[in-house]
Design an enzyme around this catalytic site. Structure first.
Site, short mmCIF file in Angstrom:
data_model
loop_
_atom_site.label_atom_id
_atom_site.label_comp_id
_atom_site.label_asym_id
_atom_site.label_seq_id
_atom_site.Cartn_x
_atom_site.Cartn_y
_atom_site.Cartn_z
N ASP A 14 0.81 -1.23 0.00
CA ASP A 14 0.00 0.00 0.00
C ASP A 14 0.84 1.28 0.00
OD1 ASP A 14 -2.26 -1.63 0.10
OD2 ASP A 14 -2.24 -1.66 2.28
N LYS A 17 1.84 2.17 -5.16
CA LYS A 17 2.38 1.63 -6.42
C LYS A 17 1.48 1.96 -7.61
CE LYS A 17 2.37 -2.38 -4.38
NZ LYS A 17 2.16 -2.00 -2.97
N GLY A 41 -4.54 -4.14 -3.91
CA GLY A 41 -5.52 -3.10 -4.20
C GLY A 41 -4.71 -1.87 -4.56
N HIS A 42 -4.65 -1.55 -5.85
CA HIS A 42 -3.83 -0.43 -6.32
C HIS A 42 -4.75 0.71 -6.74
CE1 HIS A 42 -0.30 -3.37 -7.28
NE2 HIS A 42 -0.64 -3.35 -6.02
N GLN A 223 2.05 -5.93 -3.30
CA GLN A 223 2.49 -6.05 -1.89
C GLN A 223 3.80 -5.27 -1.69
OE1 GLN A 223 1.46 -9.44 -3.44
NE2 GLN A 223 -0.47 -8.46 -3.00
P1 GDP Z 1 -0.73 0.41 -3.58
O1 GDP Z 1 -1.35 -0.86 -3.15
O2 GDP Z 1 0.75 0.45 -3.34
O3 GDP Z 1 -1.05 0.79 -5.00
O4 GDP Z 1 -1.34 1.56 -2.64
P2 GDP Z 1 -2.90 1.71 -2.21
O5 GDP Z 1 -3.67 2.18 -3.39
O6 GDP Z 1 -3.37 0.49 -1.53
O7 GDP Z 1 -2.79 2.80 -1.08
C1 GDP Z 1 -2.29 4.07 -1.32
C2 GDP Z 1 -3.38 5.09 -0.97
O8 GDP Z 1 -2.81 6.37 -0.83
C3 GDP Z 1 -4.45 5.24 -2.05
O9 GDP Z 1 -5.67 5.52 -1.44
C4 GDP Z 1 -3.95 6.43 -2.86
O10 GDP Z 1 -5.00 7.13 -3.51
C5 GDP Z 1 -3.35 7.27 -1.78
N1 GDP Z 1 -2.20 8.10 -2.18
C6 GDP Z 1 -1.21 7.81 -3.06
N2 GDP Z 1 -0.26 8.77 -3.06
C7 GDP Z 1 -0.66 9.70 -2.16
C8 GDP Z 1 -0.10 10.91 -1.67
O11 GDP Z 1 0.99 11.34 -2.05
N3 GDP Z 1 -0.80 11.60 -0.70
C9 GDP Z 1 -2.00 11.16 -0.23
N4 GDP Z 1 -2.60 11.88 0.71
N5 GDP Z 1 -2.56 10.01 -0.66
C10 GDP Z 1 -1.89 9.29 -1.60
P1 IMO Z 2 -0.89 -4.11 -2.31
O1 IMO Z 2 -0.43 -4.63 -3.65
C1 IMO Z 2 -1.02 -4.60 2.04
C2 IMO Z 2 -1.07 -8.72 3.56
C3 IMO Z 2 -2.32 -9.21 4.24
C4 IMO Z 2 -1.73 -10.22 5.21
C5 IMO Z 2 -0.59 -10.84 4.40
C6 IMO Z 2 -0.93 -12.15 3.72
O2 IMO Z 2 -2.19 -3.40 -2.37
O3 IMO Z 2 0.20 -3.35 -1.65
P2 IMO Z 2 -2.45 -12.80 1.63
O4 IMO Z 2 -3.90 -12.55 1.35
O5 IMO Z 2 -1.52 -12.21 0.61
O6 IMO Z 2 -2.13 -14.24 1.89
O7 IMO Z 2 -2.17 -12.03 3.03
O8 IMO Z 2 -0.25 -9.87 3.42
N1 IMO Z 2 -1.28 -8.18 2.19
C7 IMO Z 2 -1.22 -6.88 1.89
N2 IMO Z 2 -1.05 -5.79 2.66
N3 IMO Z 2 -1.11 -4.46 0.69
C8 IMO Z 2 -1.25 -5.53 -0.11
O9 IMO Z 2 -1.20 -5.44 -1.47
C9 IMO Z 2 -1.36 -6.82 0.49
N4 IMO Z 2 -1.53 -8.06 0.00
C10 IMO Z 2 -1.46 -8.89 1.05
O10 IMO Z 2 -2.99 -8.16 4.91
O11 IMO Z 2 -1.15 -9.55 6.31
MG MG Z 3 -2.88 -1.54 -1.87
#
Ligand code: GDP
Ligand code: IMO
Ligand code: MG
Length: 422
Positions: A14, A17, A41-42, A223
């Site tokens: 998270d 990415k 979840g991107h 991840q």
């Molecule tokens: P990923 O899994 O690495 O793609 O990241 P996620 O989408 O799960 O989580 C990142 C969250 O931060 C999302 O809700 C983005 O919209 C938000 N986000 C990304 N960059 C920024 C930033 O620079 N500032 C803020 N406030 N939110 C951001």
């Molecule tokens: P993105 O790509 C954050 C965590 C789960 C759990 C562990 C194992 O959005 O960054 P799994 O379902 O993979 O067997 O769970 O890994 N986990 C993540 N945490 N971002 C993710 O993906 C994750 N994918 C798995 O919460 O602790």
């Molecule tokens: Mg994510």
């Protein structure tokens, strides 16, 4: 021949990415996911719209780029269909420009049940998985019992499926675990027909052909490094290699074909699910990070645990991945903070170390912090590095000095536009 640039998370996932892949996509002709599945979840935001991608690469919104789901990914046809159909409904038809590796493994309905059963059996030491069947699907792959995307084209597919399902049933029976997958199963078979509308390919050949044609490829990780099956905080990890080497095995790209390695981190740190987190904050400051940063999981909606940036862990991740450029996200979240802390070492019962230890579980770890004055101003409107307040630049430059890697991109908000490239 061109090289493959890799973008991956350096913390517990998270990091942002999805946003950065979307921002970098105009520089590439191909974007390819190399591991993980719908546990990811991107999130991307632009033109006032927000999208969350799970299995589909984050390069699909920037013109007619080729997007590839590589062999290292595990694919759930039901969730894939939902995701692709929602995108088609919003005007992004993918059937012509999304290719799927025949070697990617399929997540079966019984894999999801096994995931739940394994977690139930672990009781209080459960991993806190996303419940998407990730672990059991990779387990079947490694134990040579998996079902692959290419199998759905075989006339013997029913037999292959029933054989795999019977194994799962035996395991679930021995665990005394009650379940009913009848409804999921019919959805699964319907979704396989939908999957057949896509180009199912030998993606390792396609990617290497594209590289020979001098096409530029961006590999997107899911991840983060600290969730890697080998190098993460085992056993509280996911079941794939999230590190740079995973891009080689997950796409069929040779190590000497890897170019830039972009490592993404948040200006602080978060984690979802169980497992150690040395700089976790249980106080008001942690709650402030969660509230301001909207730190709730994109897949499960769970609260993300929040804490200070951990340079011990970050340096470890940089080492494992050979990171050449750093990308710092969510800097704006700490706009109002008086002071900001960064862990520079761990105190393990009186002994200090800057090396990430074998296990951080059950060991009393006291992070050794370095304190910084906050910048106390809204940086969301900043569009060039020079415009940042001095206190902010001091923070960035400290990270560069400590890690020896330049911070090339800084994100100050969720929108595409809120990105500073140095
Ligand atoms: P990923 O899994 O690495 O793609 O990241 P996620 O989408 O799960 O989580 C990142 C969250 O931060 C999302 O809700 C983005 O919209 C938000 N986000 C990304 N960059 C920024 C930033 O620079 N500032 C803020 N406030 N939110 C951001
Ligand atoms: P993105 O790509 C954050 C965590 C789960 C759990 C562990 C194992 O959005 O960054 P799994 O379902 O993979 O067997 O769970 O890994 N986990 C993540 N945490 N971002 C993710 O993906 C994750 N994918 C798995 O919460 O602790
Ligand atoms: Mg994510």
């Amino acid at each position: 021949m061109k090289k493959v640039d890799v973008i991956l998370g350096l913390q517990w996932g998270d990091e942002g990415k999805g946003k950065v892949v979307d921002v970098l996509t105009p520089n590439y002709q191909v974007v390819a996911r190399f591991q993980g599945g719908p546990n990811a979840g991107h999130t991307l935001e632009f033109d006032g719209q927000k999208y969350v991608l799970r299995s589909i690469p984050s390069g699909i919104f920037q013109g007619g780029k080729v997007n590839i789901i590589g062999n290292g990914v595990v694919l759930d046809p039901i969730l894939f269909k939902e995701e692709a159909q929602a995108l088609a409904a919003s005007g992004h038809d993918l059937t012509k420009r999304l290719y799927i590796s025949k070697k990617a493994h399929l997540i079966m309905p019984t894999h999801r049940v096994l995931d739940a059963a394994n977690e139930a059996m672990k009781g209080s030491s459960k991993i806190g998985t996303t419940g998407k069947g990730i672990g059991p699907t990779y387990t079947d792959k490694v134990s040579r019992n998996g079902v692959r995307v290419g199998d759905i084209l075989s006339p013997d597919f029913q037999t292959i499926y029933l054989h795999a399902k019977a194994r799962h049933e035996q395991i679930l029976h021995s665990m005394n675990y009650d379940y009913d997958v009848a409804q999921l199963e019919s959805q699964w078979f319907e979704a396989l027909e939908y999957l057949k509308e896509f180009k199912l390919i030998d993606s390792e050949h396609e990617i290497n052909r594209l590289l020979r044609e001098d096409k530029s490829v961006l590999a997107e990780g899911a991840q983060g490094t600290l969730l890697d099956i080998d190098f993460g905080s085992y056993p509280f990890v996911t079941s794939s290699n999230t590190v740079c080497a995973g891009a080689c095995t997950g796409l069929g790209v040779a190590p000497n074909r890897i170019g830039e390695v972009y490592g993404i981190f948040k200006a602080y740190c978060t984690r979802v699910g169980s497992g150690p987190f040395p700089t976790e904050l249980f106080d008001q400051t942690g709650q402030r990070l969660r509230d301001i940063g909207h730190e709730y999981g994109a897949v499960t909606g769970r609260e993300r645990r929040c804490g200070w940036l951990d340079l011990v862990a970050l340096k470890y991740s940089i080492m494992i991945n050979g990171v050449t450029q750093l990308i710092m996200m969510k800097s704006d979240v700490m706009n109002d903070f008086e002071t900001i802390k960064v862990a520079v070492a761990y105190d393990l019962g009186g002994r200090q170390t800057t090396e990430f230890p074998y296990s951080v579980e059950g060991v009393e770890i006291k992070p050794v912090y370095r304190e910084f004055c906050g910048w106390k101003s809204d940086i969301r409107g900043v569009r060039s590095y020079e415009e940042f307040p001095e206190a902010f630049r001091r923070y960035v430059e400290f990270i560069e000095e400590e890690t020896g890697v330049p911070v090339k991109i800084i994100s100050v908000g969720p929108d595409r536009a809120e990105t500073i490239v140095r």
